[in-house]
Design a protein around this motif. Structure first.
Motif, mmCIF file in Angstrom:
data_model
loop_
_atom_site.group_PDB
_atom_site.id
_atom_site.type_symbol
_atom_site.label_atom_id
_atom_site.label_comp_id
_atom_site.label_asym_id
_atom_site.label_seq_id
_atom_site.Cartn_x
_atom_site.Cartn_y
_atom_site.Cartn_z
ATOM 1 N N THR A 1 19.933 57.923 -40.488
ATOM 2 C CA THR A 1 20.552 58.190 -39.180
ATOM 3 C C THR A 1 21.982 58.648 -39.478
ATOM 4 N N THR A 2 22.155 59.947 -39.509
ATOM 5 C CA THR A 2 23.426 60.478 -40.023
ATOM 6 C C THR A 2 24.160 61.326 -38.984
ATOM 7 N N ASP A 3 25.447 61.530 -39.261
ATOM 8 C CA ASP A 3 26.270 62.361 -38.380
ATOM 9 C C ASP A 3 25.971 63.843 -38.569
ATOM 10 N N ASN A 4 25.538 64.200 -39.785
ATOM 11 C CA ASN A 4 25.331 65.624 -40.069
ATOM 12 C C ASN A 4 24.336 65.797 -41.220
ATOM 13 N N GLN A 5 23.993 67.048 -41.452
ATOM 14 C CA GLN A 5 23.002 67.408 -42.475
ATOM 15 C C GLN A 5 23.466 67.000 -43.877
ATOM 16 N N GLN A 6 24.762 67.189 -44.158
ATOM 17 C CA GLN A 6 25.257 66.884 -45.512
ATOM 18 C C GLN A 6 25.093 65.399 -45.843
ATOM 19 N N GLN A 7 25.380 64.535 -44.889
ATOM 20 C CA GLN A 7 25.205 63.096 -45.134
ATOM 21 C C GLN A 7 23.741 62.781 -45.434
ATOM 22 N N ALA A 8 22.842 63.496 -44.775
ATOM 23 C CA ALA A 8 21.412 63.284 -45.032
ATOM 24 C C ALA A 8 21.050 63.764 -46.433
ATOM 25 N N ILE A 9 21.540 64.947 -46.815
ATOM 26 C CA ILE A 9 21.274 65.484 -48.171
ATOM 27 C C ILE A 9 21.788 64.504 -49.227
ATOM 28 N N ASP A 10 22.964 63.939 -48.979
ATOM 29 C CA ASP A 10 23.569 62.998 -49.940
ATOM 30 C C ASP A 10 22.698 61.765 -50.165
ATOM 31 N N ARG A 11 21.869 61.416 -49.185
ATOM 32 C CA ARG A 11 21.048 60.196 -49.257
ATOM 33 C C ARG A 11 19.573 60.489 -49.519
ATOM 34 N N ALA A 12 19.257 61.731 -49.748
ATOM 35 C CA ALA A 12 17.855 62.120 -50.003
ATOM 36 C C ALA A 12 17.773 62.797 -51.379
ATOM 37 N N GLY A 13 18.355 62.122 -52.370
ATOM 38 C CA GLY A 13 18.363 62.661 -53.729
ATOM 39 C C GLY A 13 19.711 63.229 -54.123
ATOM 40 N N GLY A 14 20.722 63.047 -53.290
ATOM 41 C CA GLY A 14 22.059 63.550 -53.582
ATOM 42 C C GLY A 14 22.955 62.460 -54.141
ATOM 43 N N LYS A 15 24.241 62.559 -53.837
ATOM 44 C CA LYS A 15 25.217 61.677 -54.510
ATOM 45 C C LYS A 15 25.087 60.207 -54.117
ATOM 46 N N HIS A 16 24.430 59.911 -53.029
ATOM 47 C CA HIS A 16 24.210 58.504 -52.659
ATOM 48 C C HIS A 16 22.799 58.040 -52.989
ATOM 49 N N GLY A 17 22.136 58.735 -53.902
ATOM 50 C CA GLY A 17 20.791 58.316 -54.320
ATOM 51 C C GLY A 17 19.729 58.811 -53.359
ATOM 52 N N ASN A 18 18.564 58.179 -53.463
ATOM 53 C CA ASN A 18 17.460 58.574 -52.591
ATOM 54 C C ASN A 18 16.970 57.337 -51.857
ATOM 55 N N LYS A 19 17.189 57.321 -50.550
ATOM 56 C CA LYS A 19 16.813 56.136 -49.760
ATOM 57 C C LYS A 19 15.302 55.960 -49.697
ATOM 58 N N GLY A 20 14.556 57.019 -50.061
ATOM 59 C CA GLY A 20 13.098 56.867 -50.177
ATOM 60 C C GLY A 20 12.738 55.917 -51.309
ATOM 61 N N ASP A 21 13.459 56.018 -52.434
ATOM 62 C CA ASP A 21 13.255 55.083 -53.560
ATOM 63 C C ASP A 21 13.453 53.654 -53.083
ATOM 64 N N GLU A 22 14.545 53.465 -52.364
ATOM 65 C CA GLU A 22 14.879 52.106 -51.924
ATOM 66 C C GLU A 22 13.845 51.578 -50.942
ATOM 67 N N ALA A 23 13.336 52.450 -50.096
ATOM 68 C CA ALA A 23 12.300 52.036 -49.148
ATOM 69 C C ALA A 23 11.053 51.578 -49.905
ATOM 70 N N ALA A 24 10.719 52.296 -50.974
ATOM 71 C CA ALA A 24 9.534 51.931 -51.763
ATOM 72 C C ALA A 24 9.724 50.578 -52.427
ATOM 73 N N ILE A 25 10.898 50.339 -52.960
ATOM 74 C CA ILE A 25 11.166 49.054 -53.623
ATOM 75 C C ILE A 25 11.118 47.918 -52.610
ATOM 76 N N THR A 26 11.652 48.167 -51.430
ATOM 77 C CA THR A 26 11.569 47.157 -50.371
ATOM 78 C C THR A 26 10.110 46.852 -50.044
ATOM 79 N N ALA A 27 9.294 47.888 -49.956
ATOM 80 C CA ALA A 27 7.868 47.691 -49.645
ATOM 81 C C ALA A 27 7.188 46.843 -50.728
ATOM 82 N N ILE A 28 7.493 47.130 -51.985
ATOM 83 C CA ILE A 28 6.874 46.360 -53.083
ATOM 84 C C ILE A 28 7.306 44.895 -53.000
#
Ligand code: RBF
Length: 164
Positions: free
Chosen positions: A126-153
């Motif tokens: 839930t981001t203010d703009n596209q760049q913040q989303a890119i940063d969290r989808a494999g960019g400088k803030h990692g990939n929140k998909g990875d974290e979601a998977a670890i949470t699921a496990i």
């Protein structure tokens, strides 16, 4: 735990239970597909890296983040799953849709997880703009998909440990 400075995905494998025995659903929103596809790649690869079997990962697309709730509900009703990962990206626009959709998804996923007593993971940017989303989808803030998977496990393992 993930903090602003540390991604869950930085944790070593020893702290994450093996995922080999679990069945996962992944629901991916098609809105902002470039971002949600990157989240999906991260989540899927993370499950595999922690031992999940490809045959035990069930992926379905829904039109937008608002539909993640019904997607998770349909999967839990029809497939025997240990956890569902919901992936979406809601970008702040000029309308109030952002707030409505964010609140609806957060409340909806909370309701579904309690309805089935199964982990449902909120992997929604839930981001203010596209760049913040890119940063969290494999960019400088990692990939929140990875974290979601670890949470699921971790949550699937908790349920296995404590549920009858
Ligand atoms: N879905 C998203 O996943 N991310 C968005 O940023 C997003 N923005 C939307 C903005 C507007 C004005 C509308 C009408 C819908 C938006 N949606 C978005 C789609 C929403 O999640 C849902 O798919 C549709 O409203 C149909 O129920």
């Amino acid at each position: 735990m993930a903090t602003q400075l540390k991604n869950l995905s930085d944790f070593s494998n020893t702290e994450i239970p093996p995922a080999v025995a679990y069945r996962f659903g992944i629901v991916v929103a098609e809105w902002n597909a470039e971002i949600t596809n990157a989240l999906y790649q991260g989540a899927y690869q993370s499950l595999i890296n922690h031992g999940a079997l490809p045959d035990n990962i069930f992926t379905y697309a829904v039109p937008g983040s608002f539909e993640l709730t019904s997607g998770a509900d349909i999967l839990l009703k029809n497939l025997k799953l240990d956890a569902v990962i919901c992936l979406g990206c809601i970008i702040q626009g000029e309308t109030r849709h952002f707030d409505f959709i964010c609140n609806a998804v957060a409340n909806g996923l909370s309701n579904v997880t309690l309805k089935y007593s199964k982990p449902v993971v909120f992997g929604v940017l839930t981001t203010d703009n596209q760049q913040q989303a890119i940063d969290r989808a494999g960019g400088k803030h990692g990939n929140k998909g990875d974290e979601a998977a670890i949470t699921a496990i971790k949550m699937a393992n908790l349920a296995e440990t404590l549920n009858d």
